[in-house]
Scaffold this active site. Structure first.
Site, short mmCIF file in Angstrom:
data_model
loop_
_atom_site.label_atom_id
_atom_site.label_comp_id
_atom_site.label_asym_id
_atom_site.label_seq_id
_atom_site.Cartn_x
_atom_site.Cartn_y
_atom_site.Cartn_z
N MET A 7 40.54 29.87 51.47
CA MET A 7 40.17 30.84 50.43
C MET A 7 41.13 30.62 49.27
O MET A 7 42.33 30.83 49.42
CB MET A 7 40.29 32.25 51.00
CG MET A 7 39.99 33.35 50.01
SD MET A 7 39.86 34.98 50.82
CE MET A 7 41.49 35.16 51.53
N ARG A 23 41.15 41.16 55.87
CA ARG A 23 42.15 42.23 55.82
C ARG A 23 42.27 42.94 57.16
O ARG A 23 43.37 43.31 57.57
CB ARG A 23 41.80 43.21 54.70
CG ARG A 23 42.14 42.66 53.32
CD ARG A 23 41.55 43.46 52.20
NE ARG A 23 42.00 42.92 50.92
CZ ARG A 23 41.49 43.23 49.74
NH1 ARG A 23 40.49 44.10 49.67
NH2 ARG A 23 41.95 42.69 48.63
N TYR A 76 50.19 39.43 52.06
CA TYR A 76 49.00 38.65 51.71
C TYR A 76 47.70 39.40 51.99
O TYR A 76 47.69 40.44 52.62
CB TYR A 76 48.99 37.25 52.30
CG TYR A 76 49.02 37.01 53.78
CD1 TYR A 76 48.82 38.00 54.73
CD2 TYR A 76 49.25 35.70 54.25
CE1 TYR A 76 48.83 37.71 56.08
CE2 TYR A 76 49.27 35.41 55.60
CZ TYR A 76 49.06 36.41 56.51
OH TYR A 76 49.07 36.13 57.86
N GLU A 77 46.62 38.86 51.45
CA GLU A 77 45.30 39.51 51.45
C GLU A 77 45.32 40.86 50.72
O GLU A 77 44.61 41.80 51.08
CB GLU A 77 44.77 39.69 52.88
CG GLU A 77 44.54 38.41 53.63
CD GLU A 77 43.60 37.46 52.91
OE1 GLU A 77 42.75 37.93 52.14
OE2 GLU A 77 43.73 36.24 53.10
N GLY A 78 46.14 40.94 49.68
CA GLY A 78 46.28 42.18 48.92
C GLY A 78 47.44 42.98 49.47
O GLY A 78 47.42 43.43 50.61
#
Length: 587
Positions: free
Chosen positions: A162, A295, A437-439
């Site tokens: 991604m 997430r 990570y992932e927001g």
């Protein structure tokens, strides 16, 4: 090196006793996924994680990935383990049989994700993003692209990534600079740089399928002009064979605090051939299919690392002697540290959070499957709203609690926890990425408060709180004290919810300063709700397995007395407002 035993008994308890969601049980595609099959899968999963993958954690930490002459080399043992891993079909566990998958539900694959996270997060990341990319392609790509790429990805021969982050943008993706120029044959040429790309390059698979967000030449600025492209490391010929190298190269790999066996890459795209996935300028919508599921998986990473940290802390506490307790059992020396009240408190804190999180995750896995596959659109949408609401909670709570639990594990181990001897400090370092990570978790909290509590389908948080209230009726006298505690904190959370809804409308700073506290309060109550479901079974079936259920009851007792009250603390601090924060003058 830490030891690890996969908690198959607890996982099977959840699958056997808490799979009581009618909407989930209505799904025809999972009718044949029975307890016997799941137990066989989990027992085999335990073997490969405990025996093959667990040793890779230490190997990857001591011998990180390296970039040599443009080629990324994974740590010793990774190639052999990955070959066995895909040979046994683990990459295909939750994938569609149409493309060679086994079609297992997330109620099963989530357990496997947890085991992998416990054994070696670095190794896990090489296949984890592939599953995310698979999900995105299967939901948004054309049939031609699906048939061309998915079978090899399901098999594990090809992997996926991604590619979002750039030097100029992380959270604010509207600032991205990567350009996509359409060609006469309908393909695109992509140019730009992506950073922090997990598994961006490696020597484990024949090809890597990058999912890249970029802006077409005639697209508007900001997030409204972002499209999604499939960009393979090697071009794929019409017959499915590997073709020429595409314009993708690895500029460098990051030297990191943890997950050192995972290649975190800077990728350069130089007129790389790409294929648009989904609609033009709707790339973020497509990418969020991957990101939202990812997430939840990041939350499971925190859960998995917490589990192995707890197991080793418990084992160490039973064999390490230090000091004497008031009720000493020693006649000529020290007591085992597990006899000390403070150590017992730390262990119970870990255990009660971990087992509650696992139950919550199992519930969310059922809701996820309903949101994807239920034939009734209304039921499907209601489940989708619940998943949307709880995704930032699971991602943030589980990863933050992972930091708390691995820190406590180091404390239980004392000086040995701080050194590399026991491998505990590595768990702390490896988990430290999960809140980022992932927001980042702060972004997750803001997303929850400003976007997820209420949406176009109505007041989702009120529907969820009502769901919890409806589960708080019982005739079981033994369960009533626990429900009383939950109801007390549910009222606090309801008051907190009303407060934060108001602040979202008239005081954004107050709401922003309270986001993390609100998420934590909701998280602690959600885990308590999951414990109520566990307790219902524990009291009802107590005579069938006294030792197991007594353990559950006493663990829940600790959670309700020592952990759940933290929700009220978050409420009190958050509702003090933000003036004293925003008016502070930093020198």
């Amino acid at each position: 090196m830490p030891n690890y035993t996969a908690p198959v008994e607890d996982m099977m308890f959840l699958f056997d006793k808490l799979r009581n969601n009618k909407n989930y049980n209505d799904l025809e595609k999972y009718k044949e996924v029975n307890s016997e099959l799941v137990k066989d899968i989990l027992e085999e999963a335990a073997k490969i994680n405990q025996n093959l993958i667990l040793p890779l954690a230490k190997s990857g930490d001591e011998n990180p990935t390296v970039l040599e002459n443009g080629v990324v080399r994974t740590p010793p043992g990774y190639k052999e383990a990955y070959s066995k891993y895909i040979e046994d079909g683990w990459t295909s566990l939750s994938c569609d049989p149409k493309y060679g998958g086994q079609g297992m539900p997330k109620t099963v694959s989530a357990f496997f994700d947890e085991m992998l996270s416990s054994a070696s997060l670095s190794f896990k990341l090489y296949s984890e993003l592939s599953i995310g990319a698979y999900n995105c392609i299967s939901h948004h790509a054309t049939d031609e692209i699906k048939e061309k790429y998915l079978p090899k990805m399901v098999e594990g021969k090809w992997s996926g990534t991604m590619c979002l982050t750039e030097p100029v943008c992380g959270t604010d993706l509207g600032l991205l600079k990567t350009k996509a120029i359409e060609q006469s044959d309908g393909t695109f040429k992509l140019s730009g740089q992506k950073i922090f790309i997990t598994s961006g390059d490696q020597d484990l698979t024949e090809n890597i399928i990058h999912l890249v967000i970029a802006r077409a030449a005639d697209s508007p600025a900001g997030t409204k002009g972002i499209s999604l492209f499939l960009v393979p490391k090697f071009l794929v010929n019409e017959d499915g064979s590997i073709g020429a190298r595409n314009g993708v190269s690895t500029g460098s790999i990051e030297s990191k605090m943890g997950i050192k066996g995972s290649a975190t890459c800077v990728l350069n795209f130089d007129d790389a051939t790409g294929y648009m996935i989904g609609l033009k300028n709707k790339g973020l919508n497509a990418m969020f299919t991957m990101m939202n599921l990812e997430r939840i998986v990041v939350g499971i990473q925190g859960l998995g690392i917490s589990e192995i940290a707890y197991q080793n802390s418990l084992s160490y506490a039973k064999e390490r002697k230090q000091g004497k307790t008031n009720n000493t059992k020693s006649t000529n020396g020290a007591d085992f540290i597990i006899e000390h009240a403070d150590i017992r408190k730390s262990l119970l804190n870990m255990k009660s959070i971990i087992e509650g999180e696992r139950a919550l995750c199992f519930w969310l896995s059922q809701q996820t499957e309903v949101s994807l596959y239920h034939p009734d659109e209304k039921i499907k949408q209601e489940a989708s709203d619940l998943v949307s609401l709880m995704t930032p909670v699971v991602k943030t709570m589980f990863s933050d609690m992972g930091m708390e639990i691995t820190s406590e594990a180091m404390q239980v181990h004392g000086g040995y926890g701080y050194t590399k001897d026991q491998g505990i400090e590595q768990l702390y370092r490896d988990n430290r990425i999960t809140p980022i990570y992932e927001g980042t978790n702060s972004i997750q909290a803001a997303d929850l408060v400003f976007r997820k509590l209420v949406n176009k389908n109505g007041d989702i948080i009120d529907k969820y709180l009502e769901l919890i209230k409806n589960d708080c009726s019982t005739e079981n006298e033994k369960l009533k004290p626990f429900i009383k505690e939950l109801k007390t904190h549910l009222e606090i959370l309801s008051t907190f919810t009303d407060w934060i809804k108001e602040k979202v409308q008239n005081s954004k700073d107050d709401a922003s300063a309270a986001c993390n506290d609100y998420l934590k309060a909701l998280g602690f109550v959600s885990i308590a709700h999951s414990w109520i479901k566990v307790l219902e079974v524990s009291f009802k079936d107590y005579e069938q397995n006294k030792d197991f259920y007594e353990d559950k009851i006493q663990t829940a007792n600790f959670y309700f007395k020592r952990v759940l009250p933290r929700a009220e603390s978050h409420f009190k601090t958050a509702t003090s407002g933000s003036d004293y924060i925003m008016n502070f003058k930093f020198s």
